[in-house]
Design a protein around this motif. Structure first.
Motif, PDB file in Angstrom:
ATOM      1  N   MET A   1     -71.217 -30.362 -65.002  1.00 10.51           N
ATOM      2  CA  MET A   1     -71.626 -28.993 -64.734  1.00 10.51           C
ATOM      3  C   MET A   1     -71.240 -28.647 -63.296  1.00 10.51           C
ATOM      4  O   MET A   1     -71.568 -29.378 -62.375  1.00 10.51           O
ATOM      5  CB  MET A   1     -73.136 -28.862 -64.929  1.00 10.51           C
ATOM      6  N   LEU A   2     -70.553 -27.548 -63.121  1.00  7.80           N
ATOM      7  CA  LEU A   2     -70.199 -27.048 -61.791  1.00  7.80           C
ATOM      8  C   LEU A   2     -71.156 -25.925 -61.421  1.00  7.80           C
ATOM      9  O   LEU A   2     -71.479 -25.075 -62.250  1.00  7.80           O
ATOM     10  CB  LEU A   2     -68.776 -26.495 -61.794  1.00  7.80           C
ATOM     11  N   THR A   3     -71.589 -25.925 -60.174  1.00  7.48           N
ATOM     12  CA  THR A   3     -72.467 -24.869 -59.675  1.00  7.48           C
ATOM     13  C   THR A   3     -71.782 -24.180 -58.513  1.00  7.48           C
ATOM     14  O   THR A   3     -71.239 -24.833 -57.624  1.00  7.48           O
ATOM     15  CB  THR A   3     -73.809 -25.452 -59.201  1.00  7.48           C
ATOM     16  N   ALA A   4     -71.801 -22.860 -58.539  1.00  5.60           N
ATOM     17  CA  ALA A   4     -71.271 -22.057 -57.441  1.00  5.60           C
ATOM     18  C   ALA A   4     -72.330 -21.054 -57.015  1.00  5.60           C
ATOM     19  O   ALA A   4     -73.052 -20.505 -57.844  1.00  5.60           O
ATOM     20  CB  ALA A   4     -69.996 -21.336 -57.860  1.00  5.60           C
ATOM     21  N   ILE A   5     -72.423 -20.848 -55.715  1.00  3.49           N
ATOM     22  CA  ILE A   5     -73.318 -19.836 -55.157  1.00  3.49           C
ATOM     23  C   ILE A   5     -72.423 -18.684 -54.731  1.00  3.49           C
ATOM     24  O   ILE A   5     -71.481 -18.876 -53.966  1.00  3.49           O
ATOM     25  CB  ILE A   5     -74.123 -20.390 -53.962  1.00  3.49           C
ATOM     26  N   VAL A   6     -72.717 -17.502 -55.250  1.00  2.00           N
ATOM     27  CA  VAL A   6     -71.882 -16.337 -54.983  1.00  2.00           C
ATOM     28  C   VAL A   6     -72.693 -15.334 -54.170  1.00  2.00           C
ATOM     29  O   VAL A   6     -73.745 -14.860 -54.616  1.00  2.00           O
ATOM     30  CB  VAL A   6     -71.384 -15.683 -56.289  1.00  2.00           C
ATOM     31  N   LEU A   7     -72.207 -15.036 -52.957  1.00  2.00           N
ATOM     32  CA  LEU A   7     -72.828 -14.027 -52.099  1.00  2.00           C
ATOM     33  C   LEU A   7     -72.150 -12.709 -52.402  1.00  2.00           C
ATOM     34  O   LEU A   7     -70.917 -12.598 -52.340  1.00  2.00           O
ATOM     35  CB  LEU A   7     -72.661 -14.404 -50.631  1.00  2.00           C
ATOM     36  N   ILE A   8     -72.943 -11.710 -52.737  1.00  2.00           N
ATOM     37  CA  ILE A   8     -72.406 -10.434 -53.192  1.00  2.00           C
ATOM     38  C   ILE A   8     -72.831  -9.317 -52.253  1.00  2.00           C
ATOM     39  O   ILE A   8     -74.021  -9.129 -51.995  1.00  2.00           O
ATOM     40  CB  ILE A   8     -72.905 -10.114 -54.618  1.00  2.00           C
ATOM     41  N   ASP A   9     -71.841  -8.577 -51.763  1.00  2.00           N
ATOM     42  CA  ASP A   9     -72.106  -7.349 -51.021  1.00  2.00           C
ATOM     43  C   ASP A   9     -71.997  -6.207 -52.018  1.00  2.00           C
ATOM     44  O   ASP A   9     -71.038  -6.137 -52.792  1.00  2.00           O
ATOM     45  CB  ASP A   9     -71.096  -7.164 -49.892  1.00  2.00           C
ATOM     46  N   ALA A  10     -72.987  -5.327 -52.000  1.00  2.00           N
ATOM     47  CA  ALA A  10     -73.044  -4.235 -52.971  1.00  2.00           C
ATOM     48  C   ALA A  10     -73.252  -2.908 -52.257  1.00  2.00           C
ATOM     49  O   ALA A  10     -73.690  -2.868 -51.109  1.00  2.00           O
ATOM     50  CB  ALA A  10     -74.185  -4.470 -53.956  1.00  2.00           C
ATOM     51  N   GLU A  11     -72.932  -1.834 -52.963  1.00  2.00           N
ATOM     52  CA  GLU A  11     -73.256  -0.502 -52.454  1.00  2.00           C
ATOM     53  C   GLU A  11     -74.775  -0.445 -52.333  1.00  2.00           C
ATOM     54  O   GLU A  11     -75.498  -0.815 -53.261  1.00  2.00           O
ATOM     55  CB  GLU A  11     -72.756   0.568 -53.416  1.00  2.00           C
ATOM     56  N   SER A  12     -75.270   0.022 -51.205  1.00  2.00           N
ATOM     57  CA  SER A  12     -76.712  -0.045 -50.937  1.00  2.00           C
ATOM     58  C   SER A  12     -77.554   0.683 -51.976  1.00  2.00           C
ATOM     59  O   SER A  12     -78.654   0.243 -52.299  1.00  2.00           O
ATOM     60  CB  SER A  12     -77.025   0.468 -49.541  1.00  2.00           C
ATOM     61  N   LYS A  62     -66.199  -7.234 -61.027  1.00  2.00           N
ATOM     62  CA  LYS A  62     -65.960  -5.961 -61.713  1.00  2.00           C
ATOM     63  C   LYS A  62     -67.232  -5.196 -62.068  1.00  2.00           C
ATOM     64  O   LYS A  62     -67.171  -4.133 -62.673  1.00  2.00           O
ATOM     65  CB  LYS A  62     -65.115  -6.207 -62.957  1.00  2.00           C
ATOM     66  N   VAL A  63     -68.380  -5.730 -61.682  1.00  2.90           N
ATOM     67  CA  VAL A  63     -69.639  -5.010 -61.909  1.00  2.90           C
ATOM     68  C   VAL A  63     -69.648  -3.771 -61.024  1.00  2.90           C
ATOM     69  O   VAL A  63     -69.362  -3.865 -59.822  1.00  2.90           O
ATOM     70  CB  VAL A  63     -70.856  -5.919 -61.591  1.00  2.90           C
ATOM     71  N   PRO A  64     -69.936  -2.602 -61.590  1.00  4.17           N
ATOM     72  CA  PRO A  64     -69.982  -1.389 -60.770  1.00  4.17           C
ATOM     73  C   PRO A  64     -70.963  -1.534 -59.609  1.00  4.17           C
ATOM     74  O   PRO A  64     -72.096  -1.976 -59.795  1.00  4.17           O
ATOM     75  CB  PRO A  64     -70.452  -0.310 -61.757  1.00  4.17           C
ATOM     76  N   GLY A  65     -70.505  -1.224 -58.403  1.00  5.68           N
ATOM     77  CA  GLY A  65     -71.332  -1.323 -57.212  1.00  5.68           C
ATOM     78  C   GLY A  65     -71.051  -2.557 -56.374  1.00  5.68           C
ATOM     79  O   GLY A  65     -71.474  -2.634 -55.227  1.00  5.68           O
ATOM     80  N   VAL A  66     -70.329  -3.554 -56.936  1.00  4.93           N
ATOM     81  CA  VAL A  66     -69.970  -4.743 -56.166  1.00  4.93           C
ATOM     82  C   VAL A  66     -68.836  -4.375 -55.216  1.00  4.93           C
ATOM     83  O   VAL A  66     -67.808  -3.850 -55.634  1.00  4.93           O
ATOM     84  CB  VAL A  66     -69.561  -5.924 -57.073  1.00  4.93           C
ATOM     85  N   VAL A  67     -69.039  -4.636 -53.930  1.00  5.97           N
ATOM     86  CA  VAL A  67     -68.039  -4.337 -52.907  1.00  5.97           C
ATOM     87  C   VAL A  67     -67.178  -5.568 -52.624  1.00  5.97           C
ATOM     88  O   VAL A  67     -65.950  -5.480 -52.542  1.00  5.97           O
ATOM     89  CB  VAL A  67     -68.711  -3.832 -51.613  1.00  5.97           C
TER      90      VAL A  67
END
Length: 93
Positions: A1-12, A62-67
């Motif tokens: 199992m691979l684990t990744a931590i994803v930091l996401i900047d989004a439209e406020s 590709k989620v709407p709002g993800v910068v």
């Protein structure tokens, strides 16, 4: 199992919606809205490296709002909870 931590900047204005949408994606085990310089943190768990690109580049990004996203792949997990469970194996309460 691979684990990744994803930091996401989004439209406020869309942080709650981004977090909820990311949490629903296949391969994402958890998503948290956070304080500080990162808006959402997602934990991705997959069985093969090739799946990381599918989940992160093809779905999360590709989620709407993800910068933008920054991804950190975990090498090894260290958890007090896991250690306590391991030391308790075979012991009766």
């Amino acid at each position: 199992m691979l684990t990744a931590i994803v930091l996401i900047d989004a439209e406020s204005a869309k942080i709650p919606e981004v977090a909820a949408s990311v949490a629903e994606l296949s391969g994402v085990s958890e998503a948290y809205s956070t304080t500080g310089d990162v808006d959402v943190i997602a934990v991705v768990r997959v069985s093969a490296h090739e799946e990381l690109a599918d989940v992160i580049a093809d779905r999360i990004s590709k989620v709407p709002g993800v910068v933008s996203t920054r991804t950190y792949i975990a090498f090894q997990a260290y958890s007090q909870h896991d250690l306590e469970a391991a030391f308790a194996l075979g012991l009766d309460d």
